[in-house]
Design a protein around this motif. Structure first.
Motif, short mmCIF file in Angstrom:
data_model
loop_
_atom_site.label_atom_id
_atom_site.label_comp_id
_atom_site.label_asym_id
_atom_site.label_seq_id
_atom_site.Cartn_x
_atom_site.Cartn_y
_atom_site.Cartn_z
N SER A 36 -46.14 -9.58 -39.37
CA SER A 36 -46.54 -8.31 -39.98
C SER A 36 -45.52 -7.21 -39.68
N VAL A 37 -45.06 -7.17 -38.43
CA VAL A 37 -44.06 -6.18 -38.04
C VAL A 37 -42.78 -6.38 -38.85
N ILE A 38 -42.35 -7.62 -38.96
CA ILE A 38 -41.11 -7.94 -39.68
C ILE A 38 -41.21 -7.53 -41.15
N PHE A 39 -42.28 -7.95 -41.82
CA PHE A 39 -42.39 -7.67 -43.24
C PHE A 39 -42.62 -6.18 -43.51
N GLN A 40 -43.29 -5.50 -42.58
CA GLN A 40 -43.45 -4.07 -42.79
C GLN A 40 -42.12 -3.34 -42.65
N GLU A 41 -41.29 -3.77 -41.70
CA GLU A 41 -39.97 -3.16 -41.55
C GLU A 41 -39.15 -3.30 -42.84
N ILE A 42 -39.23 -4.47 -43.45
CA ILE A 42 -38.50 -4.70 -44.71
C ILE A 42 -39.10 -3.86 -45.83
N CYS A 43 -40.43 -3.85 -45.91
CA CYS A 43 -41.11 -3.09 -46.97
C CYS A 43 -40.87 -1.59 -46.83
N ASP A 44 -40.71 -1.11 -45.60
CA ASP A 44 -40.44 0.31 -45.38
C ASP A 44 -39.18 0.77 -46.11
N CYS A 45 -38.22 -0.11 -46.25
CA CYS A 45 -36.96 0.23 -46.93
C CYS A 45 -37.19 0.55 -48.40
N PHE A 46 -38.31 0.09 -48.94
CA PHE A 46 -38.59 0.28 -50.37
C PHE A 46 -39.86 1.10 -50.61
N GLY A 47 -40.36 1.74 -49.54
CA GLY A 47 -41.55 2.57 -49.67
C GLY A 47 -42.81 1.78 -49.97
N LYS A 48 -42.89 0.53 -49.52
CA LYS A 48 -44.05 -0.33 -49.78
C LYS A 48 -44.79 -0.61 -48.49
N LYS A 49 -46.06 -0.97 -48.62
CA LYS A 49 -46.89 -1.28 -47.45
C LYS A 49 -47.29 -2.75 -47.45
N TYR A 50 -47.02 -3.40 -46.34
CA TYR A 50 -47.43 -4.80 -46.16
C TYR A 50 -48.85 -4.77 -45.60
N THR A 51 -49.82 -4.74 -46.48
CA THR A 51 -51.22 -4.56 -46.09
C THR A 51 -51.86 -5.88 -45.66
N TRP A 52 -53.05 -5.74 -45.08
CA TRP A 52 -53.79 -6.94 -44.68
C TRP A 52 -54.11 -7.80 -45.90
N ASP A 53 -54.40 -7.20 -47.03
CA ASP A 53 -54.70 -7.99 -48.23
C ASP A 53 -53.53 -8.87 -48.63
N VAL A 54 -52.32 -8.34 -48.52
CA VAL A 54 -51.13 -9.13 -48.84
C VAL A 54 -50.95 -10.22 -47.79
N LYS A 55 -51.10 -9.86 -46.54
CA LYS A 55 -50.95 -10.83 -45.45
C LYS A 55 -51.91 -11.99 -45.62
N ALA A 56 -53.16 -11.71 -45.99
CA ALA A 56 -54.17 -12.76 -46.16
C ALA A 56 -53.77 -13.73 -47.27
N MET A 57 -53.03 -13.22 -48.26
CA MET A 57 -52.60 -14.07 -49.37
C MET A 57 -51.51 -15.06 -48.97
N VAL A 58 -50.74 -14.74 -47.92
CA VAL A 58 -49.60 -15.58 -47.55
C VAL A 58 -49.81 -16.39 -46.27
N MET A 59 -50.87 -16.12 -45.54
CA MET A 59 -51.11 -16.83 -44.28
C MET A 59 -51.15 -18.34 -44.50
N GLY A 60 -50.35 -19.06 -43.72
CA GLY A 60 -50.35 -20.51 -43.78
C GLY A 60 -49.50 -21.11 -44.88
N LYS A 61 -48.90 -20.28 -45.74
CA LYS A 61 -48.05 -20.80 -46.81
C LYS A 61 -46.67 -21.14 -46.26
N LYS A 62 -45.96 -22.00 -46.98
CA LYS A 62 -44.57 -22.27 -46.65
C LYS A 62 -43.78 -20.98 -46.86
N ALA A 63 -42.70 -20.85 -46.11
CA ALA A 63 -41.94 -19.59 -46.08
C ALA A 63 -41.52 -19.10 -47.47
N LEU A 64 -40.97 -19.98 -48.27
CA LEU A 64 -40.47 -19.56 -49.58
C LEU A 64 -41.62 -19.17 -50.51
N ASP A 65 -42.73 -19.91 -50.42
CA ASP A 65 -43.91 -19.57 -51.23
C ASP A 65 -44.49 -18.22 -50.81
#
Length: 198
Positions: A36-65
């Protein structure tokens, strides 16, 4: 089904097992928070928020997916490959700080997977205590998971699943698990025919 008190949902019978299989990210090591920390740092560069809803969508997926979902949902001006490259750079720095989740050292652990080298290097003591399985006969496995798609995969393989979800996860996404716990500290091995903790 096991017997139940009036007004309660049926409780499935818990079958004895011979081996335990543990997911790593978010269950053994506190890495989901770091993702979460990593993706929020990246999203901050574009004014986006890595929310819990987004995180829940990617939990357990392969990295590229997972990267594909993040790029599409947040409309990031990156390809999934570029996002993955950026996140891996940050992982190199932050993953060695990952700590064990509560209750881990209580459990006798078996594992058919592997620790990525950066995580393994920082936690070699626990890796050395794992029992690495080949393909013995009469193995009945109990899987420990924190992600809904991991639960689905284990069930599809005919295994029972103990789920230790993030407290923010929608409870609807935990319903298929054989047993749901708040922490590995709450696991009672005797429920699955294993010796109780000393």
């Amino acid at each position: 089904m096991a017997s139940q008190a009036p007004g309660l949902a049926p409780t499935p019978l818990l079958q004895p097992v011979t081996h335990l299989l543990f997911d790593m990210d978010g269950l053994l090591l506190d890495t989901e928070r770091l993702y979460s920390v990593i993706f929020q740092e990246i999203c901050d560069c574009f004014g986006k928020k890595y929310t819990w809803d987004v995180k829940a969508m990617v939990m357990g997926k392969k990295a590229l997916d997972a990267a594909q979902v993040i790029v599409e949902v947040l409309d990031l001006p990156l390809t999934k490959e570029e996002l993955l490259i950026e996140s891996k750079k940050k992982q190199e720095q932050i993953f060695p700080t990952a700590t064990f989740m509560p209750g881990l050292l209580n459990c006798g652990i078996s594992n058919t997977g592997y620790f990525p080298k950066k995580k393994e290097a920082m936690h070699s003591g626990i890796v050395d205590s794992f029992i690495w399985l080949s393909t013995p006969m009469n193995v009945i496995c109990l899987v420990f998971e924190d992600a809904p798609n991991g639960v689905e995969a284990a069930l599809a393989a005919g295994m029972q699943v103990v789920m230790v979800p993030d407290e923010q996860l929608n409870p609807e996404l935990t319903r298929k698990a054989t047993l749901v716990l708040k922490s590995l500290e709450d696991f009672k091995p005797e429920l699955f025919g294993l010796p109780p903790y000393d």
